[in-house]
Design a protein around this motif. Structure first.
Motif, PDB file in Angstrom:
ATOM      1  N   LEU A   1       0.869  -1.187   0.000  1.00 49.70           N
ATOM      2  CA  LEU A   1       0.000   0.000   0.000  1.00 49.70           C
ATOM      3  C   LEU A   1       0.902   1.231   0.000  1.00 49.70           C
ATOM      4  O   LEU A   1       1.669   1.447   0.924  1.00 49.70           O
ATOM      5  CB  LEU A   1      -0.899   0.012   1.232  1.00 49.70           C
ATOM      6  N   TYR A   2       0.831   2.011  -1.085  1.00 48.62           N
ATOM      7  CA  TYR A   2       1.699   3.173  -1.213  1.00 48.62           C
ATOM      8  C   TYR A   2       0.858   4.448  -1.178  1.00 48.62           C
ATOM      9  O   TYR A   2      -0.336   4.430  -1.440  1.00 48.62           O
ATOM     10  CB  TYR A   2       2.467   3.130  -2.540  1.00 48.62           C
ATOM     11  N   TYR A   3       1.534   5.538  -0.883  1.00 50.92           N
ATOM     12  CA  TYR A   3       0.877   6.839  -1.001  1.00 50.92           C
ATOM     13  C   TYR A   3       1.448   7.554  -2.207  1.00 50.92           C
ATOM     14  O   TYR A   3       2.663   7.670  -2.351  1.00 50.92           O
ATOM     15  CB  TYR A   3       1.114   7.687   0.247  1.00 50.92           C
ATOM     16  N   LYS A   4       0.546   8.045  -3.027  1.00 50.44           N
ATOM     17  CA  LYS A   4       0.992   8.767  -4.206  1.00 50.44           C
ATOM     18  C   LYS A   4       1.267  10.207  -3.775  1.00 50.44           C
ATOM     19  O   LYS A   4       0.367  10.902  -3.311  1.00 50.44           O
ATOM     20  CB  LYS A   4      -0.126   8.747  -5.242  1.00 50.44           C
ATOM     21  N   THR A   5       2.509  10.644  -3.892  1.00 53.36           N
ATOM     22  CA  THR A   5       2.834  12.018  -3.521  1.00 53.36           C
ATOM     23  C   THR A   5       3.475  12.706  -4.711  1.00 53.36           C
ATOM     24  O   THR A   5       3.788  12.065  -5.714  1.00 53.36           O
ATOM     25  CB  THR A   5       3.815  12.078  -2.335  1.00 53.36           C
ATOM     26  N   LEU A   6       3.690  14.003  -4.552  1.00 52.47           N
ATOM     27  CA  LEU A   6       4.318  14.767  -5.635  1.00 52.47           C
ATOM     28  C   LEU A   6       5.733  14.296  -5.904  1.00 52.47           C
ATOM     29  O   LEU A   6       6.272  14.469  -6.991  1.00 52.47           O
ATOM     30  CB  LEU A   6       4.345  16.259  -5.268  1.00 52.47           C
ATOM     31  N   TYR A   7       6.363  13.702  -4.872  1.00 52.90           N
ATOM     32  CA  TYR A   7       7.765  13.318  -5.015  1.00 52.90           C
ATOM     33  C   TYR A   7       7.926  11.849  -5.362  1.00 52.90           C
ATOM     34  O   TYR A   7       9.012  11.307  -5.330  1.00 52.90           O
ATOM     35  CB  TYR A   7       8.517  13.629  -3.716  1.00 52.90           C
ATOM     36  N   GLY A   8       6.814  11.175  -5.618  1.00 56.86           N
ATOM     37  CA  GLY A   8       6.874   9.763  -5.939  1.00 56.86           C
ATOM     38  C   GLY A   8       6.054   8.950  -4.971  1.00 56.86           C
ATOM     39  O   GLY A   8       5.264   9.494  -4.194  1.00 56.86           O
ATOM     40  N   MET A   9       6.249   7.630  -5.031  1.00 55.52           N
ATOM     41  CA  MET A   9       5.460   6.748  -4.188  1.00 55.52           C
ATOM     42  C   MET A   9       6.089   6.624  -2.801  1.00 55.52           C
ATOM     43  O   MET A   9       7.261   6.263  -2.685  1.00 55.52           O
ATOM     44  CB  MET A   9       5.382   5.359  -4.816  1.00 55.52           C
TER      45      MET A   9
ATOM     46  N   MET B   1      -3.917   7.036  -0.995  1.00 53.38           N
ATOM     47  CA  MET B   1      -3.462   5.669  -0.747  1.00 53.38           C
ATOM     48  C   MET B   1      -3.825   4.789  -1.939  1.00 53.38           C
ATOM     49  O   MET B   1      -4.963   4.787  -2.382  1.00 53.38           O
ATOM     50  CB  MET B   1      -4.112   5.096   0.516  1.00 53.38           C
ATOM     51  N   VAL B   2      -2.839   4.081  -2.466  1.00 51.86           N
ATOM     52  CA  VAL B   2      -3.132   3.191  -3.588  1.00 51.86           C
ATOM     53  C   VAL B   2      -2.616   1.792  -3.297  1.00 51.86           C
ATOM     54  O   VAL B   2      -1.580   1.611  -2.661  1.00 51.86           O
ATOM     55  CB  VAL B   2      -2.524   3.700  -4.918  1.00 51.86           C
ATOM     56  N   TRP B   3      -3.354   0.825  -3.806  1.00 49.80           N
ATOM     57  CA  TRP B   3      -2.955  -0.571  -3.638  1.00 49.80           C
ATOM     58  C   TRP B   3      -2.020  -0.929  -4.768  1.00 49.80           C
ATOM     59  O   TRP B   3      -2.343  -0.716  -5.936  1.00 49.80           O
ATOM     60  CB  TRP B   3      -4.214  -1.432  -3.649  1.00 49.80           C
ATOM     61  N   CYS B   4      -0.833  -1.458  -4.434  1.00 48.70           N
ATOM     62  CA  CYS B   4       0.158  -1.726  -5.479  1.00 48.70           C
ATOM     63  C   CYS B   4       0.562  -3.193  -5.519  1.00 48.70           C
ATOM     64  O   CYS B   4       1.671  -3.509  -5.939  1.00 48.70           O
ATOM     65  CB  CYS B   4       1.387  -0.851  -5.290  1.00 48.70           C
ATOM     66  N   GLY B   5      -0.278  -4.059  -5.055  1.00 42.67           N
ATOM     67  CA  GLY B   5       0.048  -5.479  -5.159  1.00 42.67           C
ATOM     68  C   GLY B   5      -0.217  -6.220  -3.869  1.00 42.67           C
ATOM     69  O   GLY B   5      -0.377  -5.633  -2.806  1.00 42.67           O
TER      70      GLY B   5
ATOM     71  N   LEU C   1      10.194   7.498   0.765  1.00 41.15           N
ATOM     72  CA  LEU C   1      10.195   7.801  -0.668  1.00 41.15           C
ATOM     73  C   LEU C   1      11.438   7.249  -1.344  1.00 41.15           C
ATOM     74  O   LEU C   1      11.442   6.941  -2.528  1.00 41.15           O
ATOM     75  CB  LEU C   1      10.141   9.318  -0.881  1.00 41.15           C
ATOM     76  N   LYS C   2      12.536   7.177  -0.559  1.00 40.13           N
ATOM     77  CA  LYS C   2      13.810   6.721  -1.157  1.00 40.13           C
ATOM     78  C   LYS C   2      14.315   5.530  -0.364  1.00 40.13           C
ATOM     79  O   LYS C   2      15.010   5.690   0.624  1.00 40.13           O
ATOM     80  CB  LYS C   2      14.849   7.847  -1.098  1.00 40.13           C
ATOM     81  N   ILE C   3      13.894   4.378  -0.789  1.00 35.21           N
ATOM     82  CA  ILE C   3      14.329   3.186  -0.078  1.00 35.21           C
ATOM     83  C   ILE C   3      15.213   2.367  -1.007  1.00 35.21           C
ATOM     84  O   ILE C   3      14.822   2.021  -2.114  1.00 35.21           O
ATOM     85  CB  ILE C   3      13.119   2.374   0.405  1.00 35.21           C
TER      86      ILE C   3
END
Lengths: 345, 321
Positions: B11-19, B60-64, B277-279
């Motif tokens: 579950l990711y959050y879509k932000t201006l700087y990426g997921m 919040m978006v489901w990504c898998g 955001l940066k992992i």
């Protein structure tokens, strides 16, 4: 909290209501007193002499003009000291006497106003109600519909920023001059006399459409913008999210949101009333509509103290009554206000 | 038997700087009748996980991944069936329970409307409702009041009853004790325990950042760190024998009565959690881990050690899950 209270609850609510109303009425009476005083004073501080306008209409010899002038000045009581004039004004007011119009001499001001009052009321009240209902519905509908919102919002802003008279002129020019579908002046055709016949009523409505729509459109923008913002805020509120998490449908959530979003709009209505009245006055002038605004303008142009005073008195009373109604309405629709006054929360 | 089976959920959050990867490949199960505690510091994805199971709204978006509740995949369900499933099968006590009710509607009206949305008649549930209100020490007269007339604690207890009125299979309680003082916390925990014992709900996911609270109520615990599972196990095992360095640090950082700060410094965890955001590909705890070694450049899979599951290269000899 104890639960043994409900017996005494009705009683306390009545006492509270009485206290609340008394307080409100006191405030309104004070407001009326000050407003009436200011409105009595302002025309008298204008430069110029109203009697001159009156005499000019008689076109007599200079000698008889002098006699007439002193006669009228005395007749209208304008030779008295200001304080005495002021006291006389209140004395006459409580007898229901608003004086004689100088401009429309010798008609009593009250008669002149009562003749034009229906035109203003029938224009203003429907315009306020219609714009409030449609504006709120439309604003709520547009909220959260991204594309529609992007189109509608600039339109709402343009409408609400437009001055009433400018928008009236625009409509009169477009529909009256260019398209020639609606008349641009008067409340009915010159050949008619007011009566309750179908012929007159339809003719009246035909003349009523343009000033009415210009008022509605300008007022509508503000309501729609306010409602749109409030709905977005309420849909983000915790109670909306909770209901959604428990599987409520969008229609129920929106219904709840609308119910809460309308509350500040009602407050806005009370604040807007004065502006709406001012808007009607200018709109009436644009369309030469024989309402209060139109005769007020005539009164001002002719320095008719009594007519100006009378018109403003009616406007003040109207706005105050409307505000009072909104105050009561608020009490009914918002439990928080009610409860906070009873001291229950 | 499992009530909830979550597999590799993202579950990711879509932000201006990426997921922002708030929940990144989390797998766990909740068994019938069990209380699973989810713990971790702020921003580790606990709430996202709890909320994401019930309601996913932008950003919040489901990504898998999948989440099965009795063979129904919550992540691939049409909105209509999902709406029916909420409240009836999976319910939530939100973080903001104190203002979860519309202030301008009477409580009875709110409950009526909620039930109507699930084709339930209020009259049929009335007796049950009164009974449950008595259990949480509320008079049924509150039904004719507005939420604003109740105190914060009363409102929270009321929400606990409303959320469980349809006896859901799974209840998610999200940080419900965070804003309360210690004695109220205890009451809330007791109420929750009672509710579960009386069968208001089958299983419970208890999300908190407070390990000591978790110890009182949870059967099993899942420790999360930066959107991933660090360790899952029975509560007793985790407390007695924490495997993951993060779990150890977390337990070590609990303040103890009788120890003053200037005598023994409270053991904390130095540094901050990574930016979601940066992992990179490395283990997320590497920067803060006292035991980090070169293997940690790679994200660890989950190893099974006895009954515990732990995501750390230190336990490489354990069986991979």
């Amino acid at each position: 909290m104890n639960f043994s209270r409900p017996k005494g609850r009705d009683c306390s609510e009545v006492i509270f209501l009485r206290k609340y109303l008394l307080k409100k009425i006191l405030i309104y009476v004070l407001t009326f007193f000050f407003a009436a005083t200011i409105n009595w004073a302002i025309p008298r501080f204008m430069p110029g002499n109203p009697i001159h306008f009156l005499i000019a209409r008689f076109a007599t010899l200079p000698e008889s003009a002098k006699v007439l002038q002193s006669y009228f000045t005395q007749a209208f009581g304008l030779d008295r000291p200001l304080m005495e004039q002021y006291v006389n004004f209140w004395r006459a007011f409580f007898k229901g006497d608003l004086g004689i119009s100088i401009y429309l001499y010798p008609q009593p001001v009250l008669k002149v106003i009562l003749r034009s009052l229906p035109y203003t009321v029938l224009l203003l009240l429907p315009a306020i109600i219609v714009s409030f209902v449609i504006g709120n519905r439309f604003g709520a509908f547009v909220a959260r519909k991204k594309y529609l919102d992007n189109i509608a919002l600039p339109i709402f802003y343009t409408l609400t920023a437009a001055p009433y008279f400018w928008f009236g002129i625009l409509l009169a020019w477009l529909f009256g001059v260019v398209l020639k579908v609606f008349p641009i002046a008067g409340a009915y055709s010159f050949a008619m006399t007011p009566s309750f016949s179908w012929r007159f009523v339809s003719n009246y409505l035909y003349h009523w459409i343009l000033p009415f729509s210009s008022l509605v459109l300008v007022m509508l923008g503000g309501w729609a913008i306010g409602m749109r913002n409030m709905i977005i805020y309420e849909l983000e509120a915790n109670y909306s999210r909770y209901m959604e998490a428990l599987g409520s449908s969008q229609s129920l959530i929106r219904r709840y949101a609308y119910r809460n979003a309308i509350l500040p709009q009602v407050t806005g209505l009370a604040i807007q009333l004065g502006t709406a009245v001012a808007g009607t006055l200018t709109t009436e002038i644009v369309f030469s509509y024989p309402g209060i605004g139109y005769i007020l303008m005539q009164g001002i142009l002719n320095q008719d103290y009594f007519l100006i005073q009378g018109c403003f008195l009616f406007i003040i009373v109207g706005v105050l009554i409307a505000n009072f109604i909104v105050d009561i309405l608020y009490l009914i629709i918002d439990p928080r206000i009610r409860k906070s006054y009873t001291g229950e929360i | 038997m499992e009530i909830l089976q979550v597999k590799d959920l993202k579950l990711y959050y879509k932000t201006l700087y990426g997921m922002a990867k708030a929940v990144d490949g989390v797998s766990f199960t909740v068994r019938k009748g069990e209380t699973l505690g989810i713990a971790g510091e702020s921003g580790c994805g606990k709430t996202t996980l709890g909320l994401g199971l019930v309601l996913r709204k932008p950003p919040m978006v489901w990504c898998g991944g999948q989440a099965f509740i009795e063979d129904t995949d919550l992540m691939n369900l049409d909105e209509k069936s999902m709406r029916k499933l909420r409240y009836e099968k999976i319910s939530i006590i939100p973080q903001y329970a104190m203002d979860a009710l519309n202030p301008t509607k009477k409580i009875r009206q709110i409950i009526q409307d909620l039930l109507k949305e699930h084709k339930q008649r209020y009259e049929e549930k009335q007796e049950l409702l009164t009974e449950r209100l008595t259990l949480i020490n509320l008079n049924k007269k509150i039904l004719d009041m507005y939420p604003i007339e109740l105190s914060g604690g009363m409102r929270q207890r009321l929400v606990m009853v409303i959320s469980t009125l349809l006896n859901p299979k799974l209840l998610i309680s999200d940080e419900i004790t965070s804003a309360l003082d210690v004695s109220t916390q205890k009451t809330v925990i007791q109420t929750l325990y009672q509710m579960k014992k009386k069968g208001f709900m089958d299983s419970l996911i208890f999300i908190t950042h407070d390990l000591s609270l978790l110890y009182q109520i949870a059967d099993r615990v899942m420790i999360m760190y930066a959107g991933k599972v660090a360790e899952i196990g029975e509560i007793q095992d985790i407390v007695d024998n924490p495997l993951h360095p993060y779990t150890r640090a977390l337990i070590g950082s609990l303040p103890r009565i009788g120890v003053r700060y200037h005598e023994t410094k409270l053991k904390g965890i130095h540094g901050y959690p990574p930016n979601l955001l940066k992992i990179g590909p490395a283990c997320r705890f590497k920067e803060r881990c006292p035991m980090a070694f070169n293997k940690c450049e790679e994200n660890p899979p989950i190893f099974r050690v006895n009954a515990q599951e732990v995501a750390c290269w230190l336990y490489e000899e354990g069986e991979r899950v």
